[in-house]
Every structure is written in structure tokens, then in C-alpha cells.
Design an enzyme around this catalytic site. Sequence first.
Site, short mmCIF file in Angstrom:
data_model
loop_
_atom_site.label_atom_id
_atom_site.label_comp_id
_atom_site.label_asym_id
_atom_site.label_seq_id
_atom_site.Cartn_x
_atom_site.Cartn_y
_atom_site.Cartn_z
N TYR A 44 0.89 -1.26 -0.10
CA TYR A 44 0.10 -0.01 -0.16
C TYR A 44 0.96 1.29 0.02
O TYR A 44 1.90 1.32 0.49
CB TYR A 44 -1.04 -0.06 1.15
CG TYR A 44 -0.46 0.36 2.47
CD1 TYR A 44 -0.52 1.68 3.06
CD2 TYR A 44 0.21 -0.57 3.39
CE1 TYR A 44 0.12 1.87 4.36
CE2 TYR A 44 0.57 -0.36 4.61
CZ TYR A 44 0.76 0.90 5.11
OH TYR A 44 1.18 1.28 6.07
N CYS A 45 0.34 2.36 -0.61
CA CYS A 45 1.05 3.70 -0.48
C CYS A 45 -0.17 4.71 -0.59
O CYS A 45 -1.42 4.21 -0.49
CB CYS A 45 1.78 3.91 -1.68
SG CYS A 45 1.14 3.64 -3.32
N THR A 46 -0.04 5.95 -0.66
CA THR A 46 -0.92 6.95 -0.45
C THR A 46 -2.02 6.76 -1.60
O THR A 46 -3.06 7.16 -1.12
CB THR A 46 -0.13 8.43 -0.61
OG1 THR A 46 0.73 8.29 0.16
CG2 THR A 46 -1.33 9.40 -0.19
N VAL A 58 -4.17 4.68 0.14
CA VAL A 58 -4.84 4.71 1.50
C VAL A 58 -6.27 5.87 1.39
O VAL A 58 -7.15 5.72 1.98
CB VAL A 58 -3.78 5.19 2.60
CG1 VAL A 58 -4.56 5.42 3.86
CG2 VAL A 58 -2.57 4.26 2.54
#
Length: 387
Positions: free
Chosen positions: A280-282, A309
Amino acid sequence: MRGSSAACCAAPISVSSAKIACRNESLLFQFKILCPFASLTTTSIFTTTRPFLSLSRSQPDKAKQKQKLWEFNCATIPSSSTVANPSNDFIVVNFYRFVFINDPHEEVAKHLSFLKGLDIHGRIYVNEQGINAQYSGPSKDALAYVEWLREDFRFSDILVQISPALNGHAFPKLKLRYKPSLVQLEGGISHLPLLDPTMRATPLAPSEWRKRLKEVHDSNCVVLDVRNGYEWDIGHFHGAQRPDVDCFRSTSFGESDSEEAIASDPLANVDKEKTNILMYCTGGIRCDVYSTILRQRGFQNLYTLKGGVSHYLQNEGPVEWVGNLFVFDDRLSLPPSAYNPEDTTVPSSNPQGCKNNLFANCYICGSQVSELRHRNCANIDCNLLFL
């Protein structure tokens, strides 16, 4: 520069004493306030000889800011819907798409022509592999660009993330240009098979991601935070190890060889064929890029959080998430409620609920922070982001 100097040089703090240090060990100063104000604004100016620090009263109207945040529910714009224009409030828009663009310079010219006359600030990069955009503006202008872009069949179903910008523009100016790499990574990314969906991680909808996270402890699975360590410091998913990374450019998960690097690499000793990697990342683009690298290194079961996210918080709320979300603009961080103000979910695994900043500590003294928001060292030779 990791954060916005504009945001960090005039950021509200509520302290009675503080001490600021930076990488330049010769620069260390502190200030004390005998009679603390309700809020202080710091302004630091550095010359070649000495730093100057000035303090001034600041009384931000938190009630009005909260009211605006709840009035304009910034969320994900479904690809199948028409974008509405609820107000002229400022918003931040994020999207990306990996798609072949035959003449990216001509594409840039088309975008510049459309944006002429619109109040748009931000970073919009285009190349042969697609587009990556983060920008701010009044909602009317910002969403008009989205609608125009979706008229092109290559971008008709693009996933768009929006969030509130309560203080106006979140970027100082517009940068719309051709860029060899849509994200910065050591060695570039132009050689990566980003246009082949089978080489990227399998995207999981927020609801499926939430389900997988609850099963992490009972399965052969690794939750991989593909961000920087300072981003993790103010917010992350439960079960994710803090990345030993200061800049995405130097990310090296899965290729550690030294004993020290292996100790901080979540993928150092995993079974490449059997372990499920939840990335996951932004907003999703860093995971898409890095998953192609992991795929080339033999990792078989790669999954990524679709939309990142921000998309998760809008759809699922803060369940399994602790803290705020770091953003690369003047705002620096956003609480989960910014993406879904009407959601009142309190994660069962986080008894503190919205007061979930107890995990974060000051980089200087180690005390618990009162606000999940970084400061940016005003010394341009240091520029460290710190809590």
C-alpha cells in the site's frame, strides 16, 4: 524538498517550550515562551551567518474550518459518474494512469491549452507511459479538468481522488510538463513493463483489503508499506513495519544483501512463491511501479490497495488504520475524516479512536506529539521533516 516550505514556515503549534535541531549539527537553537499563547506561528529565516526565529500570535478559526470540512465531502469520484460541482471551495485532486501515449509532448500542449484561464496549481507529469497528477484549485476549475480528461477514451475510467484544501491552493504554482519518470526511482522507470497489467500487483478493493488485513496474523502474509519512514510515523495500517526509507527513489525491498539491510527489509527472508505481499501507498502509483520490480525478482503473490490509502479511508473509514495520512503538498497531513466526514467508525483494534496519535513521538525529545503533522527544518541545507 519532502514537504512544503510554505506550509512549514508558517505552521501553528501549541507549546510552551520547544527545541529544534537539524542534520547540520552546528545549527541548534531553542526558544522558550513564558506565557504560552493559544496558538503560535513560527517563521524561520536563515541567512549565511545565523538563523532568526520570530513568533507571532495566530488565532485560526477551527470551528469555521471544521464546518467547511463537513460541508464539502471530498471523496473518490466514481469513473462511471458525472462530476458534480457543489461549491467553489478549494480541493486537491490526485490521479494517475499507465497508458501508452504516442506523442507526450503534444499531449502536454493539449493539456496546457485547456488549463489556460483555469486556476490550477500543482504537478502534472506526462510521458510515453502515461500521466501522474496532483493539483489544487477551486472545485469548479479542478473538476472541469477531470471531466475534460475523461472525454479521452484512454482516461474515461480513471480513478480520481479528491480531498479538501481549507486554506486555498496546496501547491505554489502549476508544473505541467514532460517528465522521463512519472515517479522518481533509482535508475528510472522507463524500462519497467508498467503498461502490462499482469506485471503489476493485483488491485484489491478497499473492502477486500480490509478483509485481508484481518486475516494477516492467521496467514502467510506480509503487509508492505511502500512509502517513506516519515510518512509511516504519522499514520499506517496495523501490522505494517516502518519502512527504513527516506526517499522512494532509494527503495530496495526484496533485494537486500547486507546483514544490516536484511534486518530492516520485510521481504528479506520470505518465500517468494508462497507469501502473499499486501502493498500500500498513498494513492497507488508507487505500489504499481514497485510491484513490477518485485514481479521481476520472482515474487508471485503481489496485491496492492486500489486507489491507495486515500481511497480506503473514503470507503472503509479508519478501520485497521492508525493516525493521519501524509500528503505531499502544503497540508502535509490529513485526518481520516477529511476523506469521509460522515463516517464515525472507531476501529475496534484502536481503542483510542480519533485520539490515535499516542504512537507518535517527537524526533527531538521523544515526548508524545500533540499534532500528527510534520515540521520542515528551515535550514535549506538540512530540510529535514520532523515531528
